[in-house]
Every structure is written in structure tokens, then in C-alpha cells.
Scaffold this active site. Structure first.
Site, mmCIF file in Angstrom:
data_model
loop_
_atom_site.group_PDB
_atom_site.id
_atom_site.type_symbol
_atom_site.label_atom_id
_atom_site.label_comp_id
_atom_site.label_asym_id
_atom_site.label_seq_id
_atom_site.Cartn_x
_atom_site.Cartn_y
_atom_site.Cartn_z
ATOM 1 N N CYS A 116 0.821 -1.226 0.000
ATOM 2 C CA CYS A 116 0.000 0.000 0.000
ATOM 3 C C CYS A 116 0.850 1.269 0.000
ATOM 4 O O CYS A 116 0.340 2.361 -0.210
ATOM 5 C CB CYS A 116 -0.950 -0.008 1.179
ATOM 6 S SG CYS A 116 -2.029 -1.443 1.171
ATOM 7 N N HIS A 256 -3.303 6.914 3.102
ATOM 8 C CA HIS A 256 -3.723 5.631 2.533
ATOM 9 C C HIS A 256 -5.095 5.282 3.098
ATOM 10 O O HIS A 256 -5.307 5.332 4.313
ATOM 11 C CB HIS A 256 -2.692 4.559 2.891
ATOM 12 C CG HIS A 256 -3.144 3.189 2.521
ATOM 13 N ND1 HIS A 256 -3.602 2.897 1.260
ATOM 14 C CD2 HIS A 256 -3.236 2.043 3.246
ATOM 15 C CE1 HIS A 256 -3.950 1.624 1.220
ATOM 16 N NE2 HIS A 256 -3.742 1.086 2.410
ATOM 17 N N ASN A 286 -10.095 -0.376 0.274
ATOM 18 C CA ASN A 286 -8.633 -0.236 0.252
ATOM 19 C C ASN A 286 -8.129 -0.748 -1.099
ATOM 20 O O ASN A 286 -8.288 -1.917 -1.412
ATOM 21 C CB ASN A 286 -8.055 -1.053 1.416
ATOM 22 C CG ASN A 286 -6.540 -1.035 1.470
ATOM 23 O OD1 ASN A 286 -5.868 -0.618 0.530
ATOM 24 N ND2 ASN A 286 -5.997 -1.513 2.571
HETATM 25 N N1 COA Z 1 -18.473 -8.707 10.068
HETATM 26 C C1 COA Z 1 -18.859 -8.971 11.325
HETATM 27 N N2 COA Z 1 -18.007 -9.337 12.294
HETATM 28 C C2 COA Z 1 -16.711 -9.408 11.973
HETATM 29 C C3 COA Z 1 -16.228 -9.143 10.685
HETATM 30 C C4 COA Z 1 -17.179 -8.787 9.709
HETATM 31 N N3 COA Z 1 -16.828 -8.497 8.445
HETATM 32 N N4 COA Z 1 -14.888 -9.293 10.671
HETATM 33 C C5 COA Z 1 -14.537 -9.649 11.903
HETATM 34 N N5 COA Z 1 -15.621 -9.719 12.697
HETATM 35 C C6 COA Z 1 -15.703 -10.073 14.094
HETATM 36 C C7 COA Z 1 -14.490 -10.843 14.553
HETATM 37 O O1 COA Z 1 -14.645 -12.219 14.258
HETATM 38 C C8 COA Z 1 -14.503 -10.568 16.043
HETATM 39 O O2 COA Z 1 -15.444 -11.398 16.660
HETATM 40 P P1 COA Z 1 -15.104 -12.102 18.056
HETATM 41 O O3 COA Z 1 -14.894 -10.953 19.013
HETATM 42 O O4 COA Z 1 -16.311 -12.909 18.308
HETATM 43 O O5 COA Z 1 -13.861 -12.874 17.795
HETATM 44 C C9 COA Z 1 -15.025 -9.131 16.119
HETATM 45 O O6 COA Z 1 -15.691 -8.880 14.875
HETATM 46 C C10 COA Z 1 -13.947 -8.096 16.314
HETATM 47 O O7 COA Z 1 -12.925 -8.364 15.412
HETATM 48 P P2 COA Z 1 -11.626 -7.530 15.389
HETATM 49 O O8 COA Z 1 -10.662 -8.132 14.413
HETATM 50 O O9 COA Z 1 -11.175 -7.294 16.790
HETATM 51 O O10 COA Z 1 -12.191 -6.149 14.800
HETATM 52 P P3 COA Z 1 -11.445 -4.795 14.630
HETATM 53 O O11 COA Z 1 -12.156 -3.756 15.357
HETATM 54 O O12 COA Z 1 -9.965 -4.907 14.821
HETATM 55 O O13 COA Z 1 -11.685 -4.512 13.070
HETATM 56 C C11 COA Z 1 -10.510 -4.615 11.007
HETATM 57 C C12 COA Z 1 -11.171 -5.395 12.103
HETATM 58 C C13 COA Z 1 -9.892 -5.574 10.008
HETATM 59 C C14 COA Z 1 -11.571 -3.769 10.301
HETATM 60 C C15 COA Z 1 -9.441 -3.669 11.610
HETATM 61 O O14 COA Z 1 -8.622 -4.393 12.498
HETATM 62 C C16 COA Z 1 -8.576 -3.027 10.576
HETATM 63 O O15 COA Z 1 -9.051 -2.281 9.736
HETATM 64 N N6 COA Z 1 -7.265 -3.258 10.634
HETATM 65 C C17 COA Z 1 -6.339 -2.656 9.730
HETATM 66 C C18 COA Z 1 -6.451 -3.322 8.442
HETATM 67 C C19 COA Z 1 -5.737 -2.610 7.361
HETATM 68 O O16 COA Z 1 -5.847 -1.443 7.255
HETATM 69 N N7 COA Z 1 -4.987 -3.344 6.566
HETATM 70 C C20 COA Z 1 -4.323 -2.845 5.457
HETATM 71 C C21 COA Z 1 -3.198 -1.969 5.874
HETATM 72 S S1 COA Z 1 -2.439 -1.394 4.488
#
Ligand code: COA
Length: 329
Positions: A116, A256, A286
Site C-alpha cells: 500500500c 492511505h 482499500n
Molecule cells: N463482520 C462482522 N463481524 C466481523 C467481521 C465482519 N466483516 N470481521 C470480523 N468480525 C468479528 C471478529 O470475528 C470478532 O469477533 P469475536 O470478538 O467474536 O472474535 C469481532 O468482529 C472483532 O474483530 P476484530 O478483528 O477485533 O475487529 P477490529 O475492530 O480490529 O476490526 C478490522 C477489524 C480488520 C476492520 C481492523 O482491524 C482493521 O481495519 N485493521 C487494519 C487493516 C488494514 O488497514 N490493513 C491494510 C493496511 S495497508
């Protein structure tokens, strides 16, 4: 070191594939909801390329727009760099396919892989090439089709990614540079937190790699989130320092577009209001190396930026890689 030339940004362009995948569509594919995706990411929809529309096709459409905006003919280009992690093929480079589509021969072209952060890395390379006088007119592209490397059964990742391409034409000039500074960083120790493990020499393609979905992006989202915010803040401050500019000098920050909460956390740490931060992830998802250039193009086209404005691009991606650039549009 004294630079022979300055760098002029002549124009930008972008292209998004026609098909749109909304949060409502995702609800039919994995167990999720529009409410969860919106509150956790800010994303509403993303574009998906067609089966017979490779990365070089969308790169071509963005490039044609950028060339038109720049009033430059393809034969005037003397170098093409395509930032991508979703190439047409492992080899030859997507830049080679793009070159042929543009009808150009015998100039050097290559792909650059920095996830990215790719566009800002490519900007640094182009800046250096122009400044030392190696190339005069460079076509810089960020083009990605992440949806084709997505595990559509993994709700943690499939909600995040989309497809799109952006392009910029740069030319040597004898005036002060439009690229005031670039800062880059990387730390390969974090490689395992965000990767696409199959298909390379570590895990050559086999039936098993396909069955285990190793040809799709894997990510530990929470850890990526935690690392992204401080690195983006640090990069933003470094590029400002290199450019001898202050936060107040910047009209618009283009980070980004990974997650709305990352953008808000970065803005908070930098103590800038979200009004000065460009956001289009609700429409694009993204799109990795294509995010900052397509966002920049949109900000110019919609009048959010006018000639002479200072902009800061701030990026973070797999590797981890990060960076920032202060530019004048
Ligand atoms: N819909 C519903 N629930 C979901 C889900 C979805 N699409 N994806 C994950 N969950 C659930 C998980 O299973 C978890 O459930 P649990 O508590 O029962 O285990 C819960 O939601 C929380 O998950 P978590 O991973 O802690 O959520 P989060 O707040 O960290 O959000 C992301 C997840 C991926 C959106 C976030 O971590 C993120 O954006 N990270 C950065 C990613 C990124 O930018 N990557 C590229 C960088 S270049």
C-alpha cells in the site's frame, strides 16, 4: 547533492472498474452487516474488475486520462513505473503490458512492489531519476486488483479490498520541484502480519496452496491497525521536516485509505481536523498502491485542490512499509 532538474507534476488520472460491490452484497457472501462494516471501517462500496480485465487494463485507462490531463503523448514518455502487488502475471511486469497497450517501444519500464506504500515509493524513485537527469518524462501508475487475491469466505479481509488505478505524469523542469520531499521506511520483521503467502518460491503453487487459500491476502487486522497509526504519524512529520514545512502549510492530507478509524486516529495524533483529511474509502475500499493517487486525482477534479496547493500523501502497507511525500499540485 545539487539536483540538475526540478520535478513538475503535469497531470493525474484515475479509473475504477464498472462493477460495484456494496456492503449489502457482502452480507449475501459472508456473515456480516452493513452496520459492522461501516462502523469498523467506514467502507460502503468498492469496485471489482471483470474477469477479463487485468491490472494493466485499468492502469491503461488511468494512464490515458493522466496523459490527456498533462497534454503529453505516449511517445514522449521515457520511463514507466507501475506500483502494484496484484500484477497481471509474476513475469513479465505489468508495466510491460501497459507499455504495449500505450503503443510505446524501447523505453525502460518496471513494476515496483511496496504494497500500500507503493505509489509514494514510486514517487521517490521517479523524483530521483528526474533530478539527476536520467529521465525527463515519467509515467507513474498505481494499479491494483485486490479483489482477485481475496478469500471471499474470510469476513476479516473480504470487506476491505477493492480494485482501481491512478496515474501521474512527471516531467523535468528548471523550476523548484513540485515534489518537495519524500520520506520512506520499512521493517520486514512484520512480514507475517499481512501477506499473500502462496505462489512465490516459499510456497510454490500446488493443489494444497489452493485448497488452503494461500493465494489470497491474510491479515491480522488488529496488529496491522496498531502499527499503522504511529508509523503514519511519524512519516507525516518526517516528510514535513524534510520539506521544511509545517502542518499548517498543508492544504490537504491524503492518507492511505485503509480504514476510517486509522485515518481519524492519525488526524487526532497530528492534531489536524478531519476536514483537512481527504476520505474516499467509503466508495473505493482499500486499493493498496492506487489509493493515494486516485484520491489525489479526485481532490483535483472536484476542486478540493487548486493549482499551487501543498498536499501531503501518507502511506502504510504490508512489509511493513510506510512513507509520506509533500507535493505541490
Ligand atoms: N463482520 C462482522 N463481524 C466481523 C467481521 C465482519 N466483516 N470481521 C470480523 N468480525 C468479528 C471478529 O470475528 C470478532 O469477533 P469475536 O470478538 O467474536 O472474535 C469481532 O468482529 C472483532 O474483530 P476484530 O478483528 O477485533 O475487529 P477490529 O475492530 O480490529 O476490526 C478490522 C477489524 C480488520 C476492520 C481492523 O482491524 C482493521 O481495519 N485493521 C487494519 C487493516 C488494514 O488497514 N490493513 C491494510 C493496511 S495497508
Amino acid at each position: 547533492m545539487n539536483n540538475k532538474y526540478g520535478v513538475k507534476i503535469l497531470g493525474t488520472g484515475s479509473y475504477f472498474p464498472e462493477k460495484i460491490l456494496t456492503n449489502a452484497d457482502l452480507v449475501k457472501i459472508v456473515e456480516t452487516s452493513d452496520e459492522w462494516i461501516t462502523t469498523r471501517t467506514g467502507m460502503k462500496e468498492r469496485h471489482l474488475s471483470a474477469k477479463d480485465e487485468p491490472t494493466s487494463d485499468i492502469a491503461y485507462k488511468a494512464s490515458i486520462e493522466a496523459l490527456k490531463a498533462s497534454n503529453v503523448k505516449p511517445e514522449e514518455i521515457d520511463l514507466i513505473i507501475v506500483a502494484t502487488i496484484t500484477p497481471d502475471m509474476l513475469t513479465p511486469s505489468t508495466a510491460c503490458f501497459l507499455q504495449t497497450k500505450l503503443g510505446i517501444k524501447n523505453i525502460p519500464v518496471f513494476d515496483l512492489s511496496a504494497a500500500c506504500s507503493g505509489f509514494v515509493y514510486a514517487l521517490a524513485v521517479a523524483k530521483a531519476f528526474i533530478e539527476v537527469g536520467l529521465y525527463k518524462t515519467i509515467l507513474l501508475v498505481g494499479s491494483e486488483e485486490l479483489a482477485k487475491f481475496t478469500d471471499w469466505t474470510d469476513r476479516n479481509t473480504c470487506i476491505l479490498f477493492g480494485d482501481g488505478a491512478g496515474a501521474m505524469v512527471l516531467r523535468a523542469c528548471n523550476e523548484p520541484s513540485d515534489i518537495l520531499s519524500v520520506y520512506l521506511g520499512a521493517d520486514g520483521a512484520y512480514a507475517g502480519l499481512l501477506d499473500l503467502p502462496g505462489g512465490g518460491t516459499r510456497n510454490p503453487a500446488t493443489h494444497d496452496t489452493v485448497n488452503e487459500k494461500m493465494h489470497a491476502i491474510k491479515m491480522l487486522g488488529k496488529d496491522v491497525f496498531k502499527a499503522a497509526v504511529p508509523k503514519m504519524v511519524f512519516a507525516a512529520e518526517k516528510a514535513l521536516e524534510f520539506a521544511a514545512k509545517k502542518l499548517e502549510d498543508i492544504k490537504l492530507f491524503i492518507p492511505h485509505q485503509a480504514n476510517m478509524r486509522i485515518l481519524e486516529a492519525v488526524a487526532k495524533k497530528l492534531e489536524i481536523s478531519m476536514e483537512r483529511v481527504f476520505v474516499n474509502l467509503h466508495k473505493t475500499g482499500n486499493i493498496s498502491s492506487a489509493t493515494t493517487i486516485t484520491a489525489l486525482d479526485e481532490a483535483i477534479k472536484t476542486g478540493r485542490l487548486v493549482k499551487g496547493d501543498l498536499v501531503e500523501l501518507v502511506v502504510f502497507g504490508a512489509g511493513f512499509t510506510w512513507g509520506a511525500a509533500v507535493i505541490r499540485v
